[in-house]
Design an enzyme around this catalytic site. Sequence first.
Site, PDB file in Angstrom:
ATOM      1  N   ARG A   1      12.741  -7.465   5.623  1.00  0.00           N
ATOM      2  CA  ARG A   1      12.980  -5.847   5.193  1.00  0.00           C
ATOM      3  C   ARG A   1      14.161  -5.573   6.185  1.00  0.00           C
ATOM      4  NH1 ARG A   1       7.494  -2.440   4.516  1.00  0.00           N
ATOM      5  NH2 ARG A   1       7.538  -2.699   6.768  1.00  0.00           N
TER       6      ARG A   1
ATOM      7  N   ARG B   1      13.790  -3.222  11.631  1.00  0.00           N
ATOM      8  CA  ARG B   1      12.693  -2.270  12.328  1.00  0.00           C
ATOM      9  C   ARG B   1      12.031  -3.257  13.473  1.00  0.00           C
ATOM     10  NH1 ARG B   1       8.358   0.866   8.699  1.00  0.00           N
ATOM     11  NH2 ARG B   1       7.212  -0.166   9.996  1.00  0.00           N
TER      12      ARG B   1
ATOM     13  N   LYS C   1       0.813  -1.043   0.115  1.00  0.00           N
ATOM     14  CA  LYS C   1       0.015  -0.189  -0.005  1.00  0.00           C
ATOM     15  C   LYS C   1       0.588   1.290  -0.031  1.00  0.00           C
ATOM     16  CE  LYS C   1      -2.187  -0.467   3.988  1.00  0.00           C
ATOM     17  NZ  LYS C   1      -1.483  -1.872   4.429  1.00  0.00           N
TER      18      LYS C   1
ATOM     19  N   ARG D   1      -8.168   1.804  10.353  1.00  0.00           N
ATOM     20  CA  ARG D   1      -7.821   0.421  10.631  1.00  0.00           C
ATOM     21  C   ARG D   1      -8.903  -0.435  11.279  1.00  0.00           C
ATOM     22  NH1 ARG D   1      -2.015   1.277   9.761  1.00  0.00           N
ATOM     23  NH2 ARG D   1      -0.863  -0.799  10.089  1.00  0.00           N
TER      24      ARG D   1
ATOM     25  N   ARG E   1       1.105  -8.815  13.756  1.00  0.00           N
ATOM     26  CA  ARG E   1       0.406  -7.454  12.864  1.00  0.00           C
ATOM     27  C   ARG E   1      -0.498  -8.267  11.935  1.00  0.00           C
ATOM     28  NH1 ARG E   1       5.386  -4.341  10.587  1.00  0.00           N
ATOM     29  NH2 ARG E   1       3.811  -3.146   9.588  1.00  0.00           N
TER      30      ARG E   1
HETATM   31  P1  AMP Z   1       1.884   0.969   9.155  1.00  0.00           P
HETATM   32  O1  AMP Z   1       3.331   1.902   8.829  1.00  0.00           O
HETATM   33  O2  AMP Z   1       0.845   1.704   8.355  1.00  0.00           O
HETATM   34  O3  AMP Z   1       2.104  -0.299   8.976  1.00  0.00           O
HETATM   35  O4  AMP Z   1       1.774   1.349  10.957  1.00  0.00           O
HETATM   36  C1  AMP Z   1       2.844   1.087  11.777  1.00  0.00           C
HETATM   37  C2  AMP Z   1       2.110   0.853  13.024  1.00  0.00           C
HETATM   38  O5  AMP Z   1       1.468   2.284  13.401  1.00  0.00           O
HETATM   39  C3  AMP Z   1       0.894  -0.164  13.101  1.00  0.00           C
HETATM   40  O6  AMP Z   1       1.270  -1.553  13.189  1.00  0.00           O
HETATM   41  C4  AMP Z   1       0.029   0.307  14.548  1.00  0.00           C
HETATM   42  O7  AMP Z   1       0.619   0.173  15.602  1.00  0.00           O
HETATM   43  C5  AMP Z   1       0.168   1.960  14.131  1.00  0.00           C
HETATM   44  N1  AMP Z   1      -0.972   2.331  13.456  1.00  0.00           N
HETATM   45  C6  AMP Z   1      -0.716   3.162  11.942  1.00  0.00           C
HETATM   46  N2  AMP Z   1      -1.848   3.545  11.391  1.00  0.00           N
HETATM   47  C7  AMP Z   1      -2.987   3.094  12.784  1.00  0.00           C
HETATM   48  C8  AMP Z   1      -4.410   3.160  12.712  1.00  0.00           C
HETATM   49  N3  AMP Z   1      -5.167   3.880  11.753  1.00  0.00           N
HETATM   50  N4  AMP Z   1      -4.906   2.776  13.789  1.00  0.00           N
HETATM   51  C9  AMP Z   1      -3.955   2.232  14.852  1.00  0.00           C
HETATM   52  N5  AMP Z   1      -2.853   2.234  14.770  1.00  0.00           N
HETATM   53  C10 AMP Z   1      -2.047   2.601  13.600  1.00  0.00           C
END
Ligand code: AMP
Length: 223
Positions: free
Chosen positions: A127, A159, A13, A88, A170
């Site tokens: 990664r 990371r 994405k 989410r 996740r």
């Molecule tokens: P991402 O880079 O989008 O995979 O986000 C990394 C982490 O940020 C996720 O695993 C969540 O812990 C947090 N996060 C990002 N977006 C959201 C969201 N819309 N709601 C809740 N947690 C989020």
Amino acid sequence: MVVILLGPPGVGKGTQGARLVDDLGWVRIATGDLLRSARRAGSELGDKAREYMDAGELVPDDLIVALVREHLEKLDPEVGVLFDGFPRTVPQAVSLDAMLPEVSRKVDGVLLFEAPDDVLFKRISGRRSSPEGRVYNVYFDPPKADGVCDVTGSPLVHREDDRPETVERRLEVYQKQTSPLISYYDAAPTRVMRIQGDGDMEEVRGAVREALATELGAGAAGA
Ligand code: AMP
């Protein structure tokens, strides 16, 4: 125009979203990126989010909704918006539906990216990145020498939330808390466009552009 990118972690994405905003001149609101920059800046939000993120859990809805609201209010009313990683949860989607009319917008479409779990697992847990931002993957695009950047020789970083145990979590969190959004949007008068996310990056990009052009009439003339 408001479009949501929906799909599990590792499905591409972020990559496709970045290309789309380049192609269409839209603004991308990526909550994961906003949270990571809040952490780097040492803000209160960053501190609150850290523990959840490192454990692969979702940050509480109220914090996320406040963050998105702050960005929505600052937007030029004419510009298209691409949400990446938000909503989410169903409550986040409900809040978004309540917030958008305040800025004279609605959700126009959802791009749903899909890929098998084993591909997602390798994409994320494999990664590694250099401090300068070059990204490798030990399965699909490994560096020439283990653990160091080909270009700068800097040690590569894994990371915290890309570690295998966290990736498993996740993916589970996606299934339990995020995938119900698929039926939420299927039931709404919103176009849900399904995209196979495990193909070649350029093919996926083509599929996204075609879906947006045919379903929403968006960006057909872009480069
Ligand atoms: P991402 O880079 O989008 O995979 O986000 C990394 C982490 O940020 C996720 O695993 C969540 O812990 C947090 N996060 C990002 N977006 C959201 C969201 N819309 N709601 C809740 N947690 C989020």
